[in-house]
Design an enzyme around this catalytic site. Structure first.
Site, mmCIF file in Angstrom:
data_model
loop_
_atom_site.group_PDB
_atom_site.id
_atom_site.type_symbol
_atom_site.label_atom_id
_atom_site.label_comp_id
_atom_site.label_asym_id
_atom_site.label_seq_id
_atom_site.Cartn_x
_atom_site.Cartn_y
_atom_site.Cartn_z
ATOM 1 C CD GLN A 117 -3.064 -0.791 2.285
ATOM 2 O OE1 GLN A 117 -3.002 0.164 3.040
ATOM 3 N NE2 GLN A 117 -3.950 -1.760 2.440
ATOM 4 C CG HIS A 138 -4.889 -3.667 8.809
ATOM 5 N ND1 HIS A 138 -5.211 -3.692 10.152
ATOM 6 C CD2 HIS A 138 -3.555 -3.900 8.747
ATOM 7 C CE1 HIS A 138 -4.120 -3.939 10.855
ATOM 8 N NE2 HIS A 138 -3.100 -4.058 10.031
ATOM 9 C CG ASP A 222 -5.546 -6.779 12.902
ATOM 10 O OD1 ASP A 222 -6.418 -7.639 12.682
ATOM 11 O OD2 ASP A 222 -4.460 -6.738 12.302
#
Length: 380
Positions: A117, A138, A222
């Site tokens: 990304q 995310h 996470d």
């Protein structure tokens, strides 16, 4: 551009309030927001899934099967491109090079790895025209924007849907007619339609329930979870108990069965179905007594490690380590060496043989272990 939302400007009941251990939370279910409503909200959108690795296939295929106008953007002639073709995406119609998919998409599902990304961001940013939406699964890129450089323009919606499981699990449960729980969050609402867009997408990708959060909390929990009870801590606990049993003279098979096999094959499915309180109430009195006596000792022993872990996540140390490591040219070689060490450990080699002996891995009459061992790689 996207259709104006159904019900915009009037009150909608799109959430339920559910009680979680005495705390009320907003939750979206498919009763309040059925698939037909998601299809209506997204009917003039083009959903461009960028990345066809971990989450991409499951999310793209579920949307496709749910009647959503979804396209995939991938580098041509890559393994992921070929996989998308095998999955039914058609070059020039629903499968495009990344630039063209970004141009066509009104909602960009940015599902590349965190490191990828960062690398692709300049290309993505130039295609984020006013009114488009940027979707994540995310909160990493946005939360740690000082490290990633991912700062979206102010005139696009930015939100996430984070399935609580792998893309493989998301797809498998969808095909079973079930939904995987997901978190959702809105970082930026430029159009006034971010909420209906993100919830519609959450339903379209195969979520059963959508739990409200924000980008920061999603990524903190996470990163803590995957380093903790989901993978890091559980592997550490497995390794510790297995080694103690081996050091005390127990065989590899017995050590593995008592450490991993009974937990994953017998107990965890029941815990998932009924809860740990039920499990405690329904095991033998000897097991029950021992578990009640020892669980708080394990809690107290590991709590400082979890606290240290969370603080490392919150300070940006874990994200920076991930970025630094994953961007190294020899990262894949180093990763494979670490995975090889894990894979070739006695515990997981013993696990291969144990898994071969499960009933579902017996083709007909039980085979001799010597025969089965040659097939180990096929069934793991």
């Amino acid at each position: 551009m996207p259709a104006q939302g159904t019900g915009r400007g009037r009150k909608q009941q799109i959430m339920a309030k559910l009680n979680f251990g005495g705390v009320e939370e907003n939750v979206v279910t498919r009763e309040e927001f059925p698939l037909a409503k998601a299809q209506q909200v997204l009917k003039e959108e083009v959903i461009a899934v960028i990345g066809y690795g971990v989450q991409g296939p499951g999310q793209a295929l579920n949307q496709k099967d749910n009647g959503i106008n979804v396209i995939v953007g991938q580098r041509k002639n890559s393994k992921s491109w070929d996989k998308a073709v095998r999955d039914g995406f058609v070059p020039g119609k629903t499968l495009f090079e990344i630039d063209e998919a970004l141009e066509r998409g009104t909602i960009i599902c940015y599902l590349l790895s965190d490191a990828a990304q960062i690398e692709l961001w300049p290309t993505v940013k130039k295609h984020l025209k006013p009114g488009k939406a940027l979707y994540f699964s995310h909160g990493f890129g946005i939360t740690f924007k000082e490290q990633t450089g991912i700062i979206p323009p102010k005139d696009v919606d930015v939100f996430l849907v984070a399935p609580k499981g792998s893309g493989t699990s998301l797809r498998r449960m969808f095909l079973q007619g079930r939904g995987l729980n997901s978190s959702y969050a809105i970082f930026q609402d430029a159009t006034g339609r971010a909420k209906e867009r993100v919830i519609a997408l959450g339903i379209a990708v195969g979520s059963g329930y959508l739990f409200e959060t924000d980008f920061r909390k999603e990524v903190y929990s996470d990163l803590t979870g995957e380093r903790g009870t989901l993978m890091g801590a559980i592997q550490g606990i497995f390794a510790a108990q297995y080694q103690v049993l081996r050091d005390k003279g127990h065989s590899p098979s017995e050590s593995f069965n008592e450490t991993v096999e009974e937990l994953t094959q017998s107990l965890m499915p029941l815990v998932a179905e009924n809860g740990m309180d039920w499990m405690y109430a329904n095991c033998s009195t000897t097991a029950q007594r021992g578990a009640l006596d020892w669980w708080k000792k394990f809690r107290d022993a590991t709590a400082p490690v979890f606290k240290e872990l969370y603080e490392s996540v919150a300070a940006g140390k874990e994200s920076q380590r991930s970025i630094d490591s994953n961007s190294q040219p020899d990262y894949r070689d180093k990763l494979n060496a670490e995975l090889k060490e894990l894979r070739e450990s006695e515990m997981w080699q013993a696990g291969k043989t144990v898994r071969n002996l499960r009933p579902e891995n017996q083709s007909s009459a039980p085979l001799k272990v010597e025969q089965k061992q040659s097939q180990t790689e096929k069934v793991v």
